[in-house]
Design an enzyme around this catalytic site. Structure first.
Site, PDB file in Angstrom:
ATOM      1  N   ASP A 294      75.655  20.870  35.076  1.00 53.49           N
ATOM      2  CA  ASP A 294      77.050  21.220  34.874  1.00 53.49           C
ATOM      3  C   ASP A 294      77.506  22.229  35.930  1.00 53.49           C
ATOM      4  O   ASP A 294      76.810  23.196  36.223  1.00 53.49           O
ATOM      5  CB  ASP A 294      77.191  21.837  33.468  1.00 53.49           C
ATOM      6  CG  ASP A 294      78.636  22.101  33.108  1.00 53.49           C
ATOM      7  OD1 ASP A 294      79.408  21.135  33.058  1.00 53.49           O
ATOM      8  OD2 ASP A 294      78.985  23.277  32.882  1.00 53.49           O
ATOM      9  N   GLU A 336      77.433  17.675  38.700  1.00 52.64           N
ATOM     10  CA  GLU A 336      78.818  17.513  38.222  1.00 52.64           C
ATOM     11  C   GLU A 336      79.741  18.374  39.087  1.00 52.64           C
ATOM     12  O   GLU A 336      80.179  19.443  38.687  1.00 52.64           O
ATOM     13  CB  GLU A 336      78.913  17.909  36.744  1.00 52.64           C
ATOM     14  CG  GLU A 336      80.253  17.621  36.125  1.00 52.64           C
ATOM     15  CD  GLU A 336      81.115  18.841  35.851  1.00 52.64           C
ATOM     16  OE1 GLU A 336      82.303  18.673  35.572  1.00 52.64           O
ATOM     17  OE2 GLU A 336      80.610  19.980  35.922  1.00 52.64           O
TER      18      GLU A 336
HETATM   19  C1  GLC Z   1      82.145  21.347  33.267  1.00 52.88           C
HETATM   20  C2  GLC Z   1      82.393  20.637  31.955  1.00 52.88           C
HETATM   21  C3  GLC Z   1      83.603  21.219  31.290  1.00 52.88           C
HETATM   22  C4  GLC Z   1      83.365  22.695  31.057  1.00 52.88           C
HETATM   23  C5  GLC Z   1      82.965  23.402  32.345  1.00 52.88           C
HETATM   24  C6  GLC Z   1      82.410  24.763  32.062  1.00 52.88           C
HETATM   25  O1  GLC Z   1      83.140  21.125  34.179  1.00 52.88           O
HETATM   26  O2  GLC Z   1      82.544  19.271  32.171  1.00 52.88           O
HETATM   27  O3  GLC Z   1      83.909  20.567  30.099  1.00 52.88           O
HETATM   28  O4  GLC Z   1      84.529  23.287  30.534  1.00 52.88           O
HETATM   29  O5  GLC Z   1      81.950  22.716  33.047  1.00 52.88           O
HETATM   30  O6  GLC Z   1      81.119  24.676  31.531  1.00 52.88           O
END
Ligand code: GLC
Length: 661
Positions: A294, A336
């Site tokens: 993430d 991500e």
């Molecule tokens: C990523 C997740 C999102 C979250 C962010 C902070 O982008 O997809 O949902 O708010 O990280 O953890």
């Protein structure tokens, strides 16, 4: 010995010797048998350390605890590799290299509680996925997270304990085993960038423990925070402005880039790195096939910069990749990174590390550009962005998607919009108006997310169905609008399923769930309108997918059919085999997927009118095809003359395989 002051080559040589000594003399004391049961691991260790050492040294060599932490890191890798269950080791060995490029994979991302209550119930839903054609599950964060300050589970207070509302670790392992029996794959998140302020480390920091204050970016006053803030954008400007939060318990300021209850981990401290690698490997040993890292763009901070996508963030990811390759070689990594297209590409690795960083990234650019095309009926901005996207190295892949749990960011570059003669500001304004439904005649129903009045930036929330017009169609009781929205939903899915990469459906979209506004009544969610597109599944509604003629049935069966087609065509594996067509019609997006003598064309009419596509579009890619089989309609067609046309209905599409006589 301290080796910090030596030059890099000498330092690495010395470190290599130390490591050699460590492996041959120290590790055996802990039961490591390089020539016996740990032979394979020893091989991976020796090979992997060659890359791991310089990466680690680059980042940490100036840290006073660099050497001792490095030994701890190696010990950690060995411990987790040895603890890896025999069936997972077997799975590692049986996975083909780059197993994840296959056209046979198709995923769904879901919140376990909102989908079916808990992990035990999910085991009972595997037939549902099997029927739809899903063999890859992304379970949204499962680990303990304080309710009301959870960010959908992305504020983790315990990386090792499943939140009791979902069940237990045993339930997760039982689910994973049941999934593997059905040849399904598991994807989980590691929230690397931050912890909840209720995590043990944060609690210790609040209590004044300097060791744990050093796990975060904590400052006595606003001097350094002000310096950071001057160059860092805000992620949630409405609900959580700024990048620091005051902590009254210890009278300090802590960096909290996302919500104020999500504290950024300080990866400048090697102890944090090792602690998080332990968590990564803990997940690996639960049987995760693809680990979603993430928010990797944020893991290194530096004053005077945006503190996103910094070179050290990439070095850390490469380091993690090496650790995983040693300790759990079957687990792939997904970064991500929802950032500008040029930046996304770097998460696959660059230079010597090309294809050696993250195995996957989200094709967030293409996702957003699909929404751009749907609103404008114009494919040119999308095509302008392809040059960058096509640079993805062989052996890596995309997660392709139309919707996910997050908002739709319009993060592609202004220059791509300007390149086709449009004004970037007005263009984005149009998209925002269109998807919030305020543009005259827009069928969409969504909302702006994280509007920043200072910059004019905003993203878009809303479910696939609502953004495609189903919600308004139902409100207006208009069969025509409903039919059109279904057509759009299927075209959007088809476009993303066939482009290359693993399709990841967001749960509920296979049924056509419209926005759910009940989040407004929950104080733990009402500040975050992304909850409007995170449905609570109503299984009575889902079961309507079995009743002929219902909306649910049309969308479910259409989605299922698309997945079946995808699985039947190996040429759709992600073999870096995508070529964009120049269809001489700005409303039609067209691409060719080719491998050997197999060829499949996808053509998609993003326009609201019937499109006429000259057959010339199918020429110029080797031998001109004569006959095409449309897998979507089942019909066969003869390729016509250059002055004749393939006629595509509004929001229609064709999946055309070249028939070799
Ligand atoms: C990523 C997740 C999102 C979250 C962010 C902070 O982008 O997809 O949902 O708010 O990280 O953890």
């Amino acid at each position: 010995m301290t080796i910090n002051s030596l030059n890099t080559t000498i330092r690495n040589q010395i470190l290599n010797q130390q490591i050699h000594h460590f492996i041959t003399s120290e590790l055996p004391k802990t039961g490591f048998e390089p020539n016996g049961k740990d032979k394979q691991l020893n091989f991976r260790l020796v090979e992997g350390l060659e890359r791991l050492i310089p990466l680690y040294q680059n980042i940490y060599h100036t840290h006073p605890k660099a050497d001792q932490t490095f030994e701890k890191l190696i010990q950690t890798l060995v411990d987790f590799a040895q603890k890896r269950a025999p069936e997972l080791q077997q799975r590692d060995n049986s996975k083909k290299p780059q197993w994840f490029l296959s056209n046979e994979l198709a995923g769904m991302s879901l919140y376990v509680d909102r989908f079916c209550g808990n992990l035990k119930n999910l085991s009972a839903k595997l037939d549902y996925f099997e029927d739809l054609g899903i063999n890859f599950l992304h379970l949204m964060p499962l680990f303990e997270s304080p309710s009301g300050e959870s960010d959908g589970g992305y504020a983790v207070s315990n990386f090792r304990k499943i939140d009791p509302k979902f069940g237990s670790l045993e339930d997760l392992i039982a689910l994973r085993k049941a999934m593997q029996k059905k040849e399904m794959y598991l994807m989980l998140d590691i929230v690397l960038n931050h912890t909840s302020h209720r995590h043990e480390w944060a609690e210790k920091a609040k209590a004044g423990d300097p060791e744990f204050q050093d796990y975060f970016y904590m400052y006595d006053n606003r001097w350094i925070p002000n310096e950071y803030d001057a160059a860092m954008p805000e992620i949630f400007p409405e609900s959580s402005p700024g990048n620091f939060t005051y902590v009254p318990e210890c009278d300090k300021w802590v960096m909290s880039v996302f919500h104020n209850y999500q504290w950024d981990l300080n990866f400048m401290n090697p102890a944090v790195f090792v602690a998080m690698v332990e968590n990564v490997l803990f997940y690996a040993n639960l049987g995760v096939d693809l680990l979603r890292i993430d928010a990797p763009a944020f893991i290194w901070k530096q004053t005077g910069t945006s503190s996103q996508n910094l070179p050290q963030a990439h070095e850390l990811l490469r380091l993690i990749k090496q650790c995983v390759a040693i300790a759990s070689p079957g687990m792939a990594l997904l970064g991500e990174a929802i950032v500008a297209p040029k930046e996304i590409m770097k998460y696959f690795g660059t230079g010597d590390y090309s294809a050696k960083e993250c195995d996957f990234a989200y094709n967030a650019t293409q996702m957003a550009l699909q929404w751009d095309m749907l609103a404008t009926g114009d494919t040119r901005v999308m095509l302008a962005a392809q040059h960058d996207l096509m640079q993805k190295p062989f052996g890596t892949s995309w997660i392709t998607y139309t919707r996910c749990h997050d908002d739709i960011g319009l993060g592609y570059e202004d220059s791509k919009i300007a390149q086709v003669g449009k004004d970037p500001f007005l263009h984005r304004q149009f998209l925002k108006d269109y998807y919030t439904g305020s543009y005259p005649g827009s069928p969409a129903k969504g909302a702006l997310f994280s509007s920043n009045p200072k910059t004019g930036d905003a993203r878009i929330s809303g479910s696939l169905a609502s953004l495609c017009g189903l919600e308004k169609g139902l409100e207006n009781c208009s069969q025509e609008e409903i039919d059109r929205s279904i057509q759009k939903i299927l075209m959007m899915q088809a476009h993303s399923f066939f482009l290359g990469g693993v399709p990841m459906i967001f749960y509920g979209d296979e049924i056509g769930y419209t926005n759910d506004y009940s989040y407004l009544d929950d104080p733990g969610k009402s500040y975050d309108n992304r909850w409007m597109h995170r449905p609570v599944i109503d299984w009575v509604k889902n079961n309507r997918s079995k009743e002929l003629g219902t909306i649910e049935q049309k969308i479910y069966d259409g989605t299922k059919k698309l997945l079946t087609i995808r699985k039947s065509l190996p040429v759709l594996s992600d073999l870096k085999n995508l070529t964009w067509l120049s269809p001489h019609n700005i409303h039609v997006a067209g691409f060719l997927r080719a491998f050997g003598d197999k060829k499949v064309y996808g053509v998609f009419n993003f326009g609201a009118e019937t499109a006429f596509l000259t057959w010339y579009a199918f020429k110029g890619h080797g031998k001109t095809p004569e006959k095409l089989k449309d897998h979507w309609t089942g019909s066969e067609m003869q390729v016509g003359m250059d002055n004749e046309f393939l006629i595509i209905s509004p929001y229609g599409f064709h999946l055309l395989e070249v028939i070799n006589d």
